[in-house]
Design a protein around this motif. Structure first.
Motif, PDB file in Angstrom:
ATOM      1  N   GLN A 221     -38.859 -38.061  30.751  1.00 22.18           N
ATOM      2  CA  GLN A 221     -39.664 -39.281  30.754  1.00 22.18           C
ATOM      3  C   GLN A 221     -39.525 -40.030  29.436  1.00 22.18           C
ATOM      4  OE1 GLN A 221     -43.726 -38.229  31.675  1.00 22.18           O
ATOM      5  NE2 GLN A 221     -43.158 -37.225  33.599  1.00 22.18           N
ATOM      6  N   LYS A 222     -39.587 -39.281  28.323  1.00 20.71           N
ATOM      7  CA  LYS A 222     -39.460 -39.902  27.010  1.00 20.71           C
ATOM      8  C   LYS A 222     -38.054 -40.469  26.810  1.00 20.71           C
ATOM      9  CE  LYS A 222     -43.508 -39.174  25.017  1.00 20.71           C
ATOM     10  NZ  LYS A 222     -43.615 -38.475  23.742  1.00 20.71           N
ATOM     11  N   ALA A 223     -37.045 -39.787  27.353  1.00 17.23           N
ATOM     12  CA  ALA A 223     -35.664 -40.267  27.221  1.00 17.23           C
ATOM     13  C   ALA A 223     -35.479 -41.593  27.945  1.00 17.23           C
ATOM     14  CB  ALA A 223     -34.694 -39.222  27.750  1.00 17.23           C
ATOM     15  N   VAL A 224     -36.027 -41.697  29.160  1.00 20.01           N
ATOM     16  CA  VAL A 224     -35.911 -42.942  29.925  1.00 20.01           C
ATOM     17  C   VAL A 224     -36.658 -44.072  29.215  1.00 20.01           C
ATOM     18  CG1 VAL A 224     -36.480 -44.081  32.107  1.00 20.01           C
ATOM     19  CG2 VAL A 224     -35.561 -41.754  32.125  1.00 20.01           C
ATOM     20  N   LYS A 225     -37.838 -43.770  28.670  1.00 21.09           N
ATOM     21  CA  LYS A 225     -38.583 -44.786  27.921  1.00 21.09           C
ATOM     22  C   LYS A 225     -37.814 -45.213  26.678  1.00 21.09           C
ATOM     23  CE  LYS A 225     -43.288 -43.512  29.337  1.00 21.09           C
ATOM     24  NZ  LYS A 225     -44.610 -42.995  28.875  1.00 21.09           N
ATOM     25  N   ALA A 226     -37.125 -44.268  26.042  1.00 23.00           N
ATOM     26  CA  ALA A 226     -36.336 -44.591  24.853  1.00 23.00           C
ATOM     27  C   ALA A 226     -35.209 -45.561  25.199  1.00 23.00           C
ATOM     28  CB  ALA A 226     -35.765 -43.314  24.238  1.00 23.00           C
ATOM     29  N   ILE A 227     -34.638 -45.417  26.399  1.00 24.90           N
ATOM     30  CA  ILE A 227     -33.597 -46.349  26.835  1.00 24.90           C
ATOM     31  C   ILE A 227     -34.177 -47.746  27.017  1.00 24.90           C
ATOM     32  CG2 ILE A 227     -31.986 -46.909  28.701  1.00 24.90           C
ATOM     33  CD1 ILE A 227     -31.707 -43.888  29.200  1.00 24.90           C
ATOM     34  N   TYR A 228     -35.308 -47.826  27.682  1.00 22.93           N
ATOM     35  CA  TYR A 228     -35.961 -49.125  27.895  1.00 22.93           C
ATOM     36  C   TYR A 228     -36.341 -49.788  26.570  1.00 22.93           C
ATOM     37  CZ  TYR A 228     -36.568 -49.001  33.011  1.00 22.93           C
ATOM     38  OH  TYR A 228     -36.362 -49.019  34.369  1.00 22.93           O
ATOM     39  N   ARG A 229     -36.850 -48.992  25.635  1.00 22.98           N
ATOM     40  CA  ARG A 229     -37.396 -49.542  24.383  1.00 22.98           C
ATOM     41  C   ARG A 229     -36.378 -49.571  23.241  1.00 22.98           C
ATOM     42  NH1 ARG A 229     -42.999 -45.938  24.452  1.00 22.98           N
ATOM     43  NH2 ARG A 229     -43.912 -46.872  26.331  1.00 22.98           N
ATOM     44  N   ASP A 230     -35.184 -49.023  23.479  1.00 20.81           N
ATOM     45  CA  ASP A 230     -34.178 -48.885  22.421  1.00 20.81           C
ATOM     46  C   ASP A 230     -34.778 -48.180  21.207  1.00 20.81           C
ATOM     47  OD1 ASP A 230     -31.823 -49.012  21.024  1.00 20.81           O
ATOM     48  OD2 ASP A 230     -32.048 -51.115  20.441  1.00 20.81           O
ATOM     49  N   GLN A 231     -35.363 -47.015  21.461  1.00 22.46           N
ATOM     50  CA  GLN A 231     -36.022 -46.221  20.421  1.00 22.46           C
ATOM     51  C   GLN A 231     -35.008 -45.349  19.704  1.00 22.46           C
ATOM     52  OE1 GLN A 231     -39.254 -43.977  22.008  1.00 22.46           O
ATOM     53  NE2 GLN A 231     -39.843 -43.060  20.057  1.00 22.46           N
ATOM     54  N   GLY A 232     -35.026 -45.358  18.382  1.00 24.57           N
ATOM     55  CA  GLY A 232     -34.038 -44.611  17.608  1.00 24.57           C
ATOM     56  C   GLY A 232     -34.240 -43.112  17.663  1.00 24.57           C
ATOM     57  N   ILE A 233     -35.375 -42.643  17.166  1.00 29.54           N
ATOM     58  CA  ILE A 233     -35.709 -41.218  17.191  1.00 29.54           C
ATOM     59  C   ILE A 233     -36.944 -41.036  18.053  1.00 29.54           C
ATOM     60  CG2 ILE A 233     -36.477 -39.229  15.845  1.00 29.54           C
ATOM     61  CD1 ILE A 233     -34.859 -40.222  13.524  1.00 29.54           C
ATOM     62  N   CYS A 234     -36.865 -40.105  18.996  1.00 29.08           N
ATOM     63  CA  CYS A 234     -37.956 -39.882  19.942  1.00 29.08           C
ATOM     64  C   CYS A 234     -38.397 -38.426  19.867  1.00 29.08           C
ATOM     65  CB  CYS A 234     -37.495 -40.239  21.358  1.00 29.08           C
ATOM     66  SG  CYS A 234     -38.734 -39.943  22.639  1.00 29.08           S
ATOM     67  N   LEU A 235     -39.586 -38.193  19.321  1.00 26.99           N
ATOM     68  CA  LEU A 235     -40.152 -36.846  19.265  1.00 26.99           C
ATOM     69  C   LEU A 235     -40.838 -36.538  20.592  1.00 26.99           C
ATOM     70  CD1 LEU A 235     -41.855 -37.009  15.748  1.00 26.99           C
ATOM     71  CD2 LEU A 235     -39.582 -36.100  16.291  1.00 26.99           C
ATOM     72  N   VAL A 236     -40.758 -35.269  21.011  1.00 28.49           N
ATOM     73  CA  VAL A 236     -41.390 -34.866  22.272  1.00 28.49           C
ATOM     74  C   VAL A 236     -42.116 -33.546  22.048  1.00 28.49           C
ATOM     75  CG1 VAL A 236     -41.104 -34.473  24.741  1.00 28.49           C
ATOM     76  CG2 VAL A 236     -39.442 -35.897  23.512  1.00 28.49           C
ATOM     77  N   GLY A 237     -43.413 -33.514  22.379  1.00 26.54           N
ATOM     78  CA  GLY A 237     -44.196 -32.281  22.261  1.00 26.54           C
ATOM     79  C   GLY A 237     -44.958 -32.231  20.948  1.00 26.54           C
ATOM     80  N   TRP A 238     -46.141 -31.612  20.996  1.00 27.03           N
ATOM     81  CA  TRP A 238     -46.993 -31.586  19.811  1.00 27.03           C
ATOM     82  C   TRP A 238     -46.377 -30.798  18.659  1.00 27.03           C
ATOM     83  CZ3 TRP A 238     -48.912 -27.087  17.700  1.00 27.03           C
ATOM     84  CH2 TRP A 238     -48.889 -25.934  18.501  1.00 27.03           C
ATOM     85  N   VAL A 239     -45.591 -29.768  18.975  1.00 26.41           N
ATOM     86  CA  VAL A 239     -44.950 -28.982  17.918  1.00 26.41           C
ATOM     87  C   VAL A 239     -43.976 -29.851  17.130  1.00 26.41           C
ATOM     88  CG1 VAL A 239     -43.389 -27.056  17.443  1.00 26.41           C
ATOM     89  CG2 VAL A 239     -45.223 -26.783  19.112  1.00 26.41           C
ATOM     90  N   ALA A 240     -43.220 -30.690  17.845  1.00 32.33           N
ATOM     91  CA  ALA A 240     -42.267 -31.575  17.184  1.00 32.33           C
ATOM     92  C   ALA A 240     -42.984 -32.529  16.231  1.00 32.33           C
ATOM     93  CB  ALA A 240     -41.476 -32.356  18.227  1.00 32.33           C
ATOM     94  N   TYR A 241     -44.108 -33.082  16.655  1.00 35.05           N
ATOM     95  CA  TYR A 241     -44.856 -34.006  15.809  1.00 35.05           C
ATOM     96  C   TYR A 241     -45.423 -33.304  14.576  1.00 35.05           C
ATOM     97  CZ  TYR A 241     -44.687 -37.965  19.033  1.00 35.05           C
ATOM     98  OH  TYR A 241     -44.266 -39.017  19.797  1.00 35.05           O
ATOM     99  N   VAL A 242     -45.981 -32.112  14.772  1.00 37.32           N
ATOM    100  CA  VAL A 242     -46.568 -31.374  13.648  1.00 37.32           C
ATOM    101  C   VAL A 242     -45.499 -31.052  12.604  1.00 37.32           C
ATOM    102  CG1 VAL A 242     -47.595 -29.172  12.964  1.00 37.32           C
ATOM    103  CG2 VAL A 242     -48.498 -30.400  14.941  1.00 37.32           C
ATOM    104  N   LEU A 243     -44.369 -30.502  13.049  1.00 39.00           N
ATOM    105  CA  LEU A 243     -43.310 -30.126  12.116  1.00 39.00           C
ATOM    106  C   LEU A 243     -42.690 -31.344  11.442  1.00 39.00           C
ATOM    107  CD1 LEU A 243     -41.522 -27.288  14.122  1.00 39.00           C
ATOM    108  CD2 LEU A 243     -43.036 -27.048  12.144  1.00 39.00           C
ATOM    109  N   TYR A 244     -42.519 -32.422  12.210  1.00 41.26           N
ATOM    110  CA  TYR A 244     -41.916 -33.642  11.665  1.00 41.26           C
ATOM    111  C   TYR A 244     -42.748 -34.195  10.516  1.00 41.26           C
ATOM    112  CZ  TYR A 244     -40.217 -38.480  11.515  1.00 41.26           C
ATOM    113  OH  TYR A 244     -39.726 -39.699  11.118  1.00 41.26           O
ATOM    114  N   TYR A 245     -44.056 -34.316  10.725  1.00 42.22           N
ATOM    115  CA  TYR A 245     -44.904 -34.910   9.692  1.00 42.22           C
ATOM    116  C   TYR A 245     -45.194 -33.922   8.557  1.00 42.22           C
ATOM    117  CZ  TYR A 245     -45.410 -39.077  12.473  1.00 42.22           C
ATOM    118  OH  TYR A 245     -45.140 -40.237  13.155  1.00 42.22           O
TER     119      TYR A 245
END
Length: 292
Positions: A221-245
């Motif tokens: 779902q996030k990948a398809v939205k990234a195509i529509y929005r031309d999103q550069g980096i797309c994090l998925v899942g709470w673990v990804a957000y926690v580690l990223y920040y």
């Protein structure tokens, strides 16, 4: 992209997991598909299921460790459709174990599938992608491409490389209508870890607990939205957000976690080395006395 209806997409690793879900969700958006995988049974199932959504679906078995097979497949795509509007580099493998125990063959196998194959596929399709009014590349990377860990170094190297490749392409070709997205999920409930070879004798590759995992459906779902929005980096899942920040706000905390217990282990290691040296000296002395 404003509209996906009637577009065409090439997807690697489409037999199961994230690749299968991206294929099905793009099919639901009206995208015709060309699917690749080495798992012919799973590939046939994805092809049949996607076809039920009313789009054209072609598939081919392709071993991404074989550059000649890749080139032959790309030529088939170009001759069949003249090119694609969307490229999804999804196929990936992992290896668990100490870096110093990995063989050259294991490194070549993993980097070949996770990094070199996406680069080759992109390179060979790039002229046709740039020839479209707009096109998009989706590279399925990982939070491991942003945050370090241990015992998965080859996997992390490949994902860091894929993320860097994505950002380089985006910087170079955005003005020409080519969108590039790097999808960076945390652990996902796929068989990636379950089938990953282990380099630790007697120990299997650990599988993340389900409570920290996200799902292939959400990643798609996030990948398809990234195509529509031309999103550069797309994090998925709470673990990804926690580690990223955490990496960006307090990078020292991760380094501290990996160094925890360092002094104790170094002391133990020194004792073991001293004992080994002493035993070696005793064996040498014994051998000398016998020779005399």
């Amino acid at each position: 992209m404003q509209n996906l209806i009637g577009k065409t997409a090439l997807i690697t690793g489409a037999a199961a997991g994230i690749g299968r879900e991206i294929a099905l969700q793009l099919a639901a958006e009206g995208v015709d598909l060309f699917l690749l995988d080495v798992d012919e049974s799973g590939l046939a199932d994805t092809t049949e299921t996607a076809s039920l959504l009313g789009v054209k679906v072609a598939s081919r078995r392709c071993d991404l460790t074989d550059s000649k097979q890749i080139s032959a497949t790309i030529q088939e795509v170009l001759s069949t459709w003249g090119g694609v509007d969307i490229l999804v580099n999804n196929a990936g493998v992992a290896f668990y174990g100490p870096t110093h125990t990995m063989t050259a063959e294991q490194w070549d196998w993993l980097l070949g599938i996770n990094l070199l194959a996406p680069i080759q596929i992109t390179r060979e399709l790039l002229p046709s992608l740039l020839n479209r009014p707009e096109a998009h590349i989706v590279n399925v990377s990982s939070i491991c491409g942003l945050v370090q860990g241990n015992r998965f170094s080859a996997y992390q190297v490949s994902k860091y490389g894929l993320l860097g490749f994505s950002e380089a392409l985006r910087a170079e070709y955005s003005r020409q209508g080519l969108g590039v997205s790097a999808i960076c999920p945390g652990p996902v409930t796929t068989r990636l870890f379950e089938v990953a070879p282990s380099g630790r004798d007697g120990k299997q590759t650990p599988i993340p607990p389900r409570w920290i995992c996200t799902t292939p459906e959400l990643v798609a779902q996030k990948a398809v939205k990234a195509i529509y929005r031309d999103q550069g980096i797309c994090l998925v899942g709470w673990v990804a957000y926690v580690l990223y920040y955490l990496k960006r706000i307090a990078p020292w905390s991760l380094d501290l976690a990996f160094r925890f217990g360092r002094r104790r282990r170094m002391k133990k290691k020194a004792q073991q080395l001293a004992l080994q040296a002493e035993q070696q000296f005793e064996r040498s002395a014994e051998s000398s006395s016998k020779a005399a």
